[in-house]
Write a protein that holds these residues in place. Structure first.
Motif, PDB file in Angstrom:
ATOM      1  N   GLU A 139      15.721 -21.902 -25.516  1.00 57.87           N
ATOM      2  CA  GLU A 139      14.619 -22.643 -25.121  1.00 57.87           C
ATOM      3  C   GLU A 139      14.267 -24.052 -26.025  1.00 57.87           C
ATOM      4  OE1 GLU A 139      11.547 -19.539 -25.020  1.00 57.87           O
ATOM      5  OE2 GLU A 139      12.477 -18.718 -23.114  1.00 57.87           O
ATOM      6  N   GLU A 188      16.463 -31.054 -26.311  1.00 56.61           N
ATOM      7  CA  GLU A 188      17.587 -31.685 -26.167  1.00 56.61           C
ATOM      8  C   GLU A 188      18.021 -31.723 -24.498  1.00 56.61           C
ATOM      9  OE1 GLU A 188      18.778 -33.382 -28.588  1.00 56.61           O
ATOM     10  OE2 GLU A 188      17.940 -32.567 -30.102  1.00 56.61           O
ATOM     11  N   THR A 189      17.230 -32.232 -23.789  1.00 57.43           N
ATOM     12  CA  THR A 189      17.342 -32.063 -22.130  1.00 57.43           C
ATOM     13  C   THR A 189      18.810 -32.523 -21.776  1.00 57.43           C
ATOM     14  OG1 THR A 189      16.317 -34.006 -21.834  1.00 57.43           O
ATOM     15  CG2 THR A 189      14.924 -31.944 -21.774  1.00 57.43           C
ATOM     16  N   TRP A 190      19.219 -33.608 -22.457  1.00 54.48           N
ATOM     17  CA  TRP A 190      20.499 -34.169 -21.974  1.00 54.48           C
ATOM     18  C   TRP A 190      21.767 -33.083 -22.300  1.00 54.48           C
ATOM     19  CZ3 TRP A 190      24.331 -33.785 -25.876  1.00 54.48           C
ATOM     20  CH2 TRP A 190      23.918 -33.329 -27.007  1.00 54.48           C
ATOM     21  N   PHE A 247      21.889 -30.164 -21.277  1.00 58.90           N
ATOM     22  CA  PHE A 247      22.069 -29.193 -20.106  1.00 58.90           C
ATOM     23  C   PHE A 247      22.045 -30.079 -18.905  1.00 58.90           C
ATOM     24  CE2 PHE A 247      19.986 -27.132 -23.603  1.00 58.90           C
ATOM     25  CZ  PHE A 247      20.849 -25.908 -23.524  1.00 58.90           C
ATOM     26  N   GLY A 248      22.743 -31.162 -18.830  1.00 58.60           N
ATOM     27  CA  GLY A 248      22.776 -32.097 -17.515  1.00 58.60           C
ATOM     28  C   GLY A 248      23.898 -31.488 -16.550  1.00 58.60           C
ATOM     29  N   SER A 271      27.090 -29.909 -30.194  1.00 65.20           N
ATOM     30  CA  SER A 271      27.192 -29.970 -28.940  1.00 65.20           C
ATOM     31  C   SER A 271      28.646 -29.846 -28.179  1.00 65.20           C
ATOM     32  CB  SER A 271      26.340 -31.267 -28.303  1.00 65.20           C
ATOM     33  OG  SER A 271      26.786 -32.542 -28.854  1.00 65.20           O
ATOM     34  N   GLN A 305      16.766 -26.431 -24.839  1.00 64.80           N
ATOM     35  CA  GLN A 305      16.418 -26.902 -23.589  1.00 64.80           C
ATOM     36  C   GLN A 305      15.134 -28.038 -23.360  1.00 64.80           C
ATOM     37  OE1 GLN A 305      16.258 -22.884 -21.627  1.00 64.80           O
ATOM     38  NE2 GLN A 305      18.015 -23.512 -20.445  1.00 64.80           N
ATOM     39  N   HIS A 306      14.076 -27.783 -24.196  1.00 66.29           N
ATOM     40  CA  HIS A 306      13.069 -28.547 -24.273  1.00 66.29           C
ATOM     41  C   HIS A 306      13.178 -29.955 -24.872  1.00 66.29           C
ATOM     42  CE1 HIS A 306      10.707 -25.719 -21.782  1.00 66.29           C
ATOM     43  NE2 HIS A 306      11.078 -24.948 -22.919  1.00 66.29           N
ATOM     44  N   LYS A 324      24.678 -27.045 -14.871  1.00 62.37           N
ATOM     45  CA  LYS A 324      23.650 -26.878 -16.138  1.00 62.37           C
ATOM     46  C   LYS A 324      23.331 -25.389 -16.244  1.00 62.37           C
ATOM     47  CE  LYS A 324      18.764 -27.786 -15.861  1.00 62.37           C
ATOM     48  NZ  LYS A 324      17.695 -28.411 -15.135  1.00 62.37           N
ATOM     49  N   ALA A 362      24.154 -23.512 -20.114  1.00 65.66           N
ATOM     50  CA  ALA A 362      23.094 -22.406 -20.933  1.00 65.66           C
ATOM     51  C   ALA A 362      23.690 -21.106 -21.003  1.00 65.66           C
ATOM     52  CB  ALA A 362      21.888 -22.446 -20.155  1.00 65.66           C
TER      53      ALA A 362
END
Length: 188
Positions: free
Chosen positions: A75, A81-83, A85-86, A133, A78-79, A49, A53
């Motif tokens: 940021e 597109e949370t997927w 940073f799996g 991505s 991260q807020h 994760k 980042a």
């Protein structure tokens, strides 16, 4: 891959970020290690994760964004597109964004890629950076494989697996046949 953790020295080699950058970003709360974030030296370990980042931060800085806008973009992703940073390098989806830089204050906005809007922004004097991505994941996968001494897949193998083909123009990846000239503000 889920249980892999890396030291600061290993992360520096894998991501291309200097150890000084890692320390600074940890102190600023930008990318904080998962394991013992307040520790020093060998007590600090980064997960996949955090590697994602860090790879993104390194990429944004290499595209020419300064520190503060890079942190803002990180940021936002991260807020929103949370997927992305799996804990896996096998993403649940693939997405392409553009980072629009305002005309007056150059504050960044992360938007889904829209060619017409990108050209309009450039014509008005703003800036656009293209970010996919797939390129973030592929870059980290290749660096990890190289770090571990594994065979790195060729670009043909990557394309046959569904990756984007890109053209690099002045270190900015462009994913279409039309090159958006970031330096002149006009589409060619």
């Amino acid at each position: 891959m889920q249980n892999d953790f890396y030291t600061s020295t290993e992360v520096s080699t894998i991501t291309g970020c200097s150890r000084r950058q890692l320390q600074y970003w940890r102190d600023k709360g930008v990318v904080v290690p998962t394991v013992n974030p307040s520790g020093k030296g060998r007590n600090v370990y980064y997960s996949i994760k955090e590697l994602l980042a860090l790879t993104l931060m390194h990429r944004l800085l290499s595209l020419g964004l300064s520190f503060e806008p890079s942190v803002q973009v990180l940021e936002m992703l991260q807020h929103g597109e949370t997927w992305l940073f799996g804990e896996s390098l096998e993403p649940s989806q693939s997405k392409r964004w553009m980072i629009a830089l305002g005309i007056k204050d150059y504050s960044p906005a992360v938007l889904n890629f829209d060619r017409d809007f990108a050209i309009e922004m450039l014509e008005r004097g703003g800036g656009i950076l293209d970010l996919a991505s797939d390129s973030i994941y592929q870059h980290l996968k290749r660096n990890l494989a190289e770090f571990k001494g594994e065979v790195i897949p060729s670009s043909d193998e990557y394309l046959s697996a569904g990756g984007y083909e890109s053209v690099v123009f002045e270190n900015v990846p462009i994913y279409s046949k039309e090159l958006l000239r970031l330096d002149s503000g006009k589409a060619e």
